[in-house]
Design a protein around this motif. Sequence first.
Motif, PDB file in Angstrom:
ATOM      1  N   ALA A 104       0.914  -1.376  -0.025  1.00  0.00           N
ATOM      2  CA  ALA A 104       0.027  -0.081   0.116  1.00  0.00           C
ATOM      3  C   ALA A 104       0.974   1.095   0.099  1.00  0.00           C
ATOM      4  O   ALA A 104       0.551   2.161  -0.660  1.00  0.00           O
ATOM      5  CB  ALA A 104      -0.917  -0.160   1.279  1.00  0.00           C
ATOM      6  N   ALA A 105       1.905   1.178   1.070  1.00  0.00           N
ATOM      7  CA  ALA A 105       2.695   2.453   0.780  1.00  0.00           C
ATOM      8  C   ALA A 105       3.552   2.710  -0.652  1.00  0.00           C
ATOM      9  O   ALA A 105       3.724   3.733  -1.211  1.00  0.00           O
ATOM     10  CB  ALA A 105       3.823   2.211   1.875  1.00  0.00           C
ATOM     11  N   GLN A 106       4.023   1.539  -1.094  1.00  0.00           N
ATOM     12  CA  GLN A 106       4.645   1.636  -2.734  1.00  0.00           C
ATOM     13  C   GLN A 106       3.725   2.289  -3.385  1.00  0.00           C
ATOM     14  O   GLN A 106       4.044   3.323  -4.154  1.00  0.00           O
ATOM     15  CB  GLN A 106       5.099   0.185  -2.979  1.00  0.00           C
ATOM     16  CG  GLN A 106       6.323  -0.175  -2.351  1.00  0.00           C
ATOM     17  CD  GLN A 106       6.833  -1.593  -3.115  1.00  0.00           C
ATOM     18  OE1 GLN A 106       5.988  -2.699  -2.528  1.00  0.00           O
ATOM     19  NE2 GLN A 106       7.675  -1.702  -3.814  1.00  0.00           N
ATOM     20  N   LEU A 107       2.411   1.762  -3.671  1.00  0.00           N
ATOM     21  CA  LEU A 107       1.343   2.056  -4.386  1.00  0.00           C
ATOM     22  C   LEU A 107       1.033   3.351  -4.300  1.00  0.00           C
ATOM     23  O   LEU A 107       0.935   4.508  -5.225  1.00  0.00           O
ATOM     24  CB  LEU A 107      -0.135   1.533  -4.330  1.00  0.00           C
ATOM     25  CG  LEU A 107       0.101  -0.130  -4.901  1.00  0.00           C
ATOM     26  CD1 LEU A 107      -1.008  -0.901  -4.440  1.00  0.00           C
ATOM     27  CD2 LEU A 107       0.200  -0.006  -6.286  1.00  0.00           C
ATOM     28  N   ALA A 108       1.062   4.159  -2.993  1.00  0.00           N
ATOM     29  CA  ALA A 108       0.738   5.463  -2.703  1.00  0.00           C
ATOM     30  C   ALA A 108       2.084   6.270  -2.951  1.00  0.00           C
ATOM     31  O   ALA A 108       1.802   7.494  -3.697  1.00  0.00           O
ATOM     32  CB  ALA A 108       0.527   5.773  -0.935  1.00  0.00           C
ATOM     33  N   GLN A 109       3.156   5.958  -2.763  1.00  0.00           N
ATOM     34  CA  GLN A 109       4.563   6.589  -3.283  1.00  0.00           C
ATOM     35  C   GLN A 109       4.329   6.784  -4.825  1.00  0.00           C
ATOM     36  O   GLN A 109       4.957   7.608  -5.390  1.00  0.00           O
ATOM     37  CB  GLN A 109       5.610   5.932  -2.776  1.00  0.00           C
ATOM     38  CG  GLN A 109       6.946   6.733  -3.007  1.00  0.00           C
ATOM     39  CD  GLN A 109       7.901   6.339  -2.130  1.00  0.00           C
ATOM     40  OE1 GLN A 109       7.777   5.053  -1.774  1.00  0.00           O
ATOM     41  NE2 GLN A 109       9.181   6.787  -2.293  1.00  0.00           N
ATOM     42  N   ALA A 110       3.893   5.758  -5.508  1.00  0.00           N
ATOM     43  CA  ALA A 110       3.891   5.714  -7.160  1.00  0.00           C
ATOM     44  C   ALA A 110       2.913   6.686  -7.589  1.00  0.00           C
ATOM     45  O   ALA A 110       2.741   6.668  -8.747  1.00  0.00           O
ATOM     46  CB  ALA A 110       4.030   4.333  -7.398  1.00  0.00           C
ATOM     47  N   GLY A 111       1.794   6.951  -6.678  1.00  0.00           N
ATOM     48  CA  GLY A 111       0.884   8.019  -7.067  1.00  0.00           C
ATOM     49  C   GLY A 111      -0.188   7.086  -7.715  1.00  0.00           C
ATOM     50  O   GLY A 111      -1.033   7.663  -8.618  1.00  0.00           O
ATOM     51  N   VAL A 112      -0.520   6.046  -7.129  1.00  0.00           N
ATOM     52  CA  VAL A 112      -1.561   4.953  -7.711  1.00  0.00           C
ATOM     53  C   VAL A 112      -2.713   4.966  -6.720  1.00  0.00           C
ATOM     54  O   VAL A 112      -2.544   4.680  -5.656  1.00  0.00           O
ATOM     55  CB  VAL A 112      -0.881   3.640  -8.040  1.00  0.00           C
ATOM     56  CG1 VAL A 112      -2.074   2.654  -8.335  1.00  0.00           C
ATOM     57  CG2 VAL A 112      -0.149   3.684  -8.925  1.00  0.00           C
ATOM     58  N   THR A 113      -3.841   4.993  -7.330  1.00  0.00           N
ATOM     59  CA  THR A 113      -4.718   4.765  -6.508  1.00  0.00           C
ATOM     60  C   THR A 113      -5.311   3.283  -6.424  1.00  0.00           C
ATOM     61  O   THR A 113      -5.463   2.747  -7.535  1.00  0.00           O
ATOM     62  CB  THR A 113      -6.054   5.674  -7.022  1.00  0.00           C
ATOM     63  OG1 THR A 113      -5.877   7.002  -6.997  1.00  0.00           O
ATOM     64  CG2 THR A 113      -7.409   5.567  -6.245  1.00  0.00           C
ATOM     65  N   SER A 114      -5.512   2.853  -5.418  1.00  0.00           N
ATOM     66  CA  SER A 114      -5.790   1.546  -5.390  1.00  0.00           C
ATOM     67  C   SER A 114      -7.164   0.925  -4.481  1.00  0.00           C
ATOM     68  O   SER A 114      -7.404   1.630  -3.542  1.00  0.00           O
ATOM     69  CB  SER A 114      -4.646   0.723  -4.804  1.00  0.00           C
ATOM     70  OG  SER A 114      -4.124   1.109  -3.567  1.00  0.00           O
ATOM     71  N   PHE A 115      -7.655   0.016  -5.079  1.00  0.00           N
ATOM     72  CA  PHE A 115      -8.846  -0.573  -4.274  1.00  0.00           C
ATOM     73  C   PHE A 115      -8.405  -2.104  -3.765  1.00  0.00           C
ATOM     74  O   PHE A 115      -8.088  -2.920  -4.900  1.00  0.00           O
ATOM     75  CB  PHE A 115     -10.134  -0.382  -5.243  1.00  0.00           C
ATOM     76  CG  PHE A 115     -10.590   0.983  -5.560  1.00  0.00           C
ATOM     77  CD1 PHE A 115     -11.343   1.538  -4.477  1.00  0.00           C
ATOM     78  CD2 PHE A 115     -10.151   1.671  -6.539  1.00  0.00           C
ATOM     79  CE1 PHE A 115     -11.929   2.754  -4.559  1.00  0.00           C
ATOM     80  CE2 PHE A 115     -10.619   2.710  -6.769  1.00  0.00           C
ATOM     81  CZ  PHE A 115     -11.349   3.472  -5.801  1.00  0.00           C
ATOM     82  N   ALA A 116      -8.756  -2.219  -2.761  1.00  0.00           N
ATOM     83  CA  ALA A 116      -8.517  -3.703  -2.267  1.00  0.00           C
ATOM     84  C   ALA A 116      -9.771  -4.296  -2.194  1.00  0.00           C
ATOM     85  O   ALA A 116     -10.618  -4.155  -1.328  1.00  0.00           O
ATOM     86  CB  ALA A 116      -7.886  -4.153  -0.663  1.00  0.00           C
ATOM     87  N   MET A 117      -9.980  -5.269  -3.128  1.00  0.00           N
ATOM     88  CA  MET A 117     -11.207  -5.847  -3.327  1.00  0.00           C
ATOM     89  C   MET A 117     -11.729  -6.732  -2.195  1.00  0.00           C
ATOM     90  O   MET A 117     -12.928  -6.695  -2.004  1.00  0.00           O
ATOM     91  CB  MET A 117     -11.323  -6.785  -4.391  1.00  0.00           C
ATOM     92  CG  MET A 117     -11.299  -5.668  -5.872  1.00  0.00           C
ATOM     93  SD  MET A 117     -12.565  -4.589  -5.930  1.00  0.00           S
ATOM     94  CE  MET A 117     -14.234  -5.815  -6.197  1.00  0.00           C
ATOM     95  N   GLU A 118     -10.783  -7.402  -1.561  1.00  0.00           N
ATOM     96  CA  GLU A 118     -11.292  -8.144  -0.354  1.00  0.00           C
ATOM     97  C   GLU A 118     -11.769  -7.418   0.935  1.00  0.00           C
ATOM     98  O   GLU A 118     -12.355  -7.663   1.885  1.00  0.00           O
ATOM     99  CB  GLU A 118     -10.079  -9.153   0.233  1.00  0.00           C
ATOM    100  CG  GLU A 118      -8.846  -8.126   0.736  1.00  0.00           C
ATOM    101  CD  GLU A 118      -7.729  -7.588  -0.173  1.00  0.00           C
ATOM    102  OE1 GLU A 118      -6.846  -7.465   0.227  1.00  0.00           O
ATOM    103  OE2 GLU A 118      -8.170  -7.489  -1.411  1.00  0.00           O
ATOM    104  N   LEU A 119     -11.449  -5.870   0.860  1.00  0.00           N
ATOM    105  CA  LEU A 119     -11.999  -4.904   1.752  1.00  0.00           C
ATOM    106  C   LEU A 119     -13.395  -4.139   1.493  1.00  0.00           C
ATOM    107  O   LEU A 119     -13.985  -3.720   2.401  1.00  0.00           O
ATOM    108  CB  LEU A 119     -11.079  -4.002   2.162  1.00  0.00           C
ATOM    109  CG  LEU A 119      -9.593  -4.684   2.933  1.00  0.00           C
ATOM    110  CD1 LEU A 119      -8.783  -3.389   3.090  1.00  0.00           C
ATOM    111  CD2 LEU A 119      -9.812  -5.343   3.948  1.00  0.00           C
ATOM    112  N   VAL A 120     -14.054  -4.710   0.401  1.00  0.00           N
ATOM    113  CA  VAL A 120     -15.445  -4.217  -0.183  1.00  0.00           C
ATOM    114  C   VAL A 120     -16.510  -4.822   1.161  1.00  0.00           C
ATOM    115  O   VAL A 120     -16.199  -6.302   1.232  1.00  0.00           O
ATOM    116  CB  VAL A 120     -15.750  -4.810  -1.339  1.00  0.00           C
ATOM    117  CG1 VAL A 120     -17.121  -4.322  -1.819  1.00  0.00           C
ATOM    118  CG2 VAL A 120     -14.840  -3.969  -2.328  1.00  0.00           C
TER     119      VAL A 120
END
Length: 183
Positions: A104-120
């Motif tokens: 999650a930290a790497q994705l945030a640092q890369a400027g990527v919006t991410s959705f964790a499907m298992e947390l829906v």
Amino acid sequence: MLVAAPLETAPGERRVALVPEAARLLKKAGIELAIQAGAGFRAGFDDAAYEHESIALHTDLAALLAKADVVLKVQPPSDREIAALRRGCTLISFLRPLDHPEIAAQLAQAGVTSFAMELVPRTTRGQAIDVLSSQASIAGYKAVLVGAGRLGKIFPLLMTAAGTIQPAKVVVLGAGVAGLMAL
């Protein structure tokens, strides 16, 4: 908008994030789609099935991810995939951010919006995008098959002219989606 699905590289992973049937529906909605060549093979979909739906096939993963607006994956992205994602894109995947906060930290640092499907949330309103219930149903069904294969006794009661074979006795722990399917 370009929605792309790369080949899953996690060991043992056979699923694909975009199946031809769903691709057909997305195409009807006017969404441009691309998939990495061979991505559907282990899930039972050859490249021809995607070509039949007019889905662009790409052999170069980095080029595919660099131009995608939305990336669909099953497993969390690898470091290589994160590095190839375009800043400002959106990633939809199982991410396990509570187990792997570094992703999650790497994705945030890369400027990527991410959705964790298992947390829906598994609610009535979220049922159309609930990915865990389908996987739990399969797990419950498969658990019965695996158990039956290892038990050394048959599961059903069998009554014939030659006699009766008593069924195995089992205990199913839990009455969630997987437990109900096992029952």
